[in-house]
Design a protein around this motif. Structure first.
Motif, short mmCIF file in Angstrom:
data_model
loop_
_atom_site.label_atom_id
_atom_site.label_comp_id
_atom_site.label_asym_id
_atom_site.label_seq_id
_atom_site.Cartn_x
_atom_site.Cartn_y
_atom_site.Cartn_z
N UNK A 1 0.81 -1.23 0.00
CA UNK A 1 0.00 0.00 0.00
C UNK A 1 0.84 1.28 0.00
N UNK A 2 2.17 1.14 0.19
CA UNK A 2 3.05 2.30 0.12
C UNK A 2 3.23 3.06 1.42
N UNK A 3 2.54 2.68 2.49
CA UNK A 3 2.67 3.38 3.76
C UNK A 3 4.06 3.17 4.34
N UNK A 4 4.63 4.22 4.97
CA UNK A 4 5.98 4.16 5.51
C UNK A 4 5.97 4.23 7.03
N UNK A 5 7.02 3.65 7.64
CA UNK A 5 7.09 3.57 9.09
C UNK A 5 8.52 3.87 9.57
N UNK A 6 8.63 4.47 10.75
CA UNK A 6 9.94 4.74 11.34
C UNK A 6 10.43 3.56 12.15
N UNK A 7 9.53 2.71 12.65
CA UNK A 7 9.89 1.55 13.45
C UNK A 7 9.64 0.27 12.67
N UNK A 8 10.62 -0.62 12.68
CA UNK A 8 10.45 -1.88 11.96
C UNK A 8 9.33 -2.71 12.56
N UNK A 9 9.19 -2.65 13.89
CA UNK A 9 8.13 -3.44 14.54
C UNK A 9 6.75 -2.97 14.06
N UNK A 10 6.59 -1.64 13.89
CA UNK A 10 5.31 -1.12 13.39
C UNK A 10 5.08 -1.53 11.94
N UNK B 1 5.89 -14.16 29.59
CA UNK B 1 6.19 -13.71 30.95
C UNK B 1 4.99 -13.92 31.88
N UNK B 2 3.79 -13.98 31.32
CA UNK B 2 2.62 -14.20 32.17
C UNK B 2 2.59 -15.62 32.71
N UNK B 3 3.32 -16.52 32.04
CA UNK B 3 3.41 -17.89 32.52
C UNK B 3 4.51 -18.07 33.57
N UNK B 4 5.52 -17.17 33.53
CA UNK B 4 6.68 -17.33 34.42
C UNK B 4 6.77 -16.28 35.51
N UNK B 5 5.89 -15.26 35.45
CA UNK B 5 5.92 -14.12 36.38
C UNK B 5 7.12 -13.22 36.18
N UNK C 1 9.10 -10.19 34.36
CA UNK C 1 8.74 -8.94 33.69
C UNK C 1 10.00 -8.34 33.10
N UNK C 2 10.05 -8.24 31.76
CA UNK C 2 11.23 -7.71 31.10
C UNK C 2 11.00 -6.25 30.74
N UNK C 3 11.62 -5.36 31.50
CA UNK C 3 11.45 -3.92 31.25
C UNK C 3 12.45 -3.46 30.20
N UNK C 4 12.08 -3.63 28.94
CA UNK C 4 13.01 -3.36 27.85
C UNK C 4 13.10 -1.87 27.54
N UNK D 1 3.57 -10.44 16.39
CA UNK D 1 4.98 -10.10 16.58
C UNK D 1 5.61 -10.97 17.65
N UNK D 2 6.90 -11.23 17.50
CA UNK D 2 7.63 -12.01 18.49
C UNK D 2 7.68 -11.30 19.84
N UNK D 3 7.75 -9.96 19.82
CA UNK D 3 7.79 -9.20 21.07
C UNK D 3 6.49 -9.40 21.86
N UNK D 4 5.36 -9.55 21.14
CA UNK D 4 4.09 -9.82 21.82
C UNK D 4 4.13 -11.20 22.48
N UNK D 5 4.71 -12.17 21.76
CA UNK D 5 4.84 -13.52 22.32
C UNK D 5 5.73 -13.51 23.55
#
Length: 270
Positions: free
Chosen positions: A217-226, A260-264, A266-269, A251-255
């Motif tokens: 569609x031609x839309x551009x993004x500054x972040x690769x994740x977006x 973390x919800x299974x292990x408790x 929390x990764x504050x990236x 996304x892998x970041x969502x996974x």
């Protein structure tokens, strides 16, 4: 053959996009056979874990995983590294030097390998192919991570909590949870980050640069994740699956956050 891989091995027929990759590959066929692994064809095995390498220098670097040795020291701040290329990159943080420039968009990089990976954004090339399922990747470390999905191997354990990781860089990032360290700082506003990729994405907010363009569609993004998230609007694909409950994510970041919800944990990236 072909498909952007013009360099072919005369022995086995395998193709490569870069001549240097072909040269390294030829080592398997031509160099010393005394320590040749009959299974993987790599002549330099580790006498500790058995993993084999095509070049002796890679075996030497690998052994630092077992010994914890860090022979390369920064003469500016004293921080030590197990790999020379890691020290080279680290020094560029002090100097701000970025000598490698993209001849397509002009963006600069501190390491040649980062420039090479960046160019795949423009060409769409994915030279690293999984020999198990055939899936291709634009970056070697993504192929390495992908292969661990097949093997389940996690050779990098945290010496604080015992959690294991398939990639050493993931272990390094994980340890920041314990230390609270945020080593990557924005030169413009001073904000700090745990992960270098998050700093890179943040810096684009200051420049308004949008290097990732959707070819549909031609839309551009500054972040690769977006950009990746946007592409799934067109495909509907959710390729990252939780091994515990089976839930799927775009996304892998969502996974990672979900796991973390299974292990408790929390990764504050940010």
């Amino acid at each position: 053959m072909g498909g952007g891989k013009p360099y072919h091995c005369d022995v086995c027929g395998k193709s490569f996009s870069d001549k240097s990759h072909l040269t390294k590959h030829n080592y398997i066929h031509t160099r010393a056979k005394r320590y040749h692994c009959d299974i993987c064809g790599k002549p330099h095995p580790c006498d500790i874990c058995g993993k084999s390498f095509s070049q002796k220098i890679h075996l030497t670097s690998h052994k630092y995983i077992h010994t914890g040795e860090k022979p390369y020291e920064c003469d500016i701040c004293g921080k030590s590294f197990s790999h020379k290329h890691s020290l080279t990159y680290h020094i560029s943080i002090h100097t701000g030097e970025k000598p490698y420039h993209c001849d397509i968009c002009g963006k600069s990089f501190s390491q040649k390998i980062h420039l090479t990976s960046h160019k795949y954004i423009h060409t769409g090339e994915k030279p690293y192919q999984c020999d198990i399922c055939g899936k291709s990747f634009s970056q070697k470390h993504r192929l390495t991570y992908h292969k661990s999905v097949h093997t389940g191997e996690k050779p990098y354990p945290c010496d604080i909590c015992g959690k294991s990781f398939s990639l050493k860089r993931n272990l390094t990032t994980h340890k920041f949870i314990h230390t609270g360290e945020k080593p990557y700082q924005c030169d413009i506003c001073g904000k700090s980050f745990v992960v270098r990729s998050n700093l890179t994405a943040h810096e684009l907010t200051h420049t308004n640069e949008r290097p990732y363009q959707c070819d549909i569609c031609g839309k551009s993004f500054s972040h690769k994740s977006n950009f990746n998230r946007h592409k799934y609007i067109h495909t509907g694909e959710k390729q990252y699956h939780c091994n515990i409950c089976g839930k799927s994510f775009v996304l892998r970041s969502y996974l990672t956050a979900h796991e973390c919800t299974h292990t408790d944990e929390r990764a504050y990236l940010w």
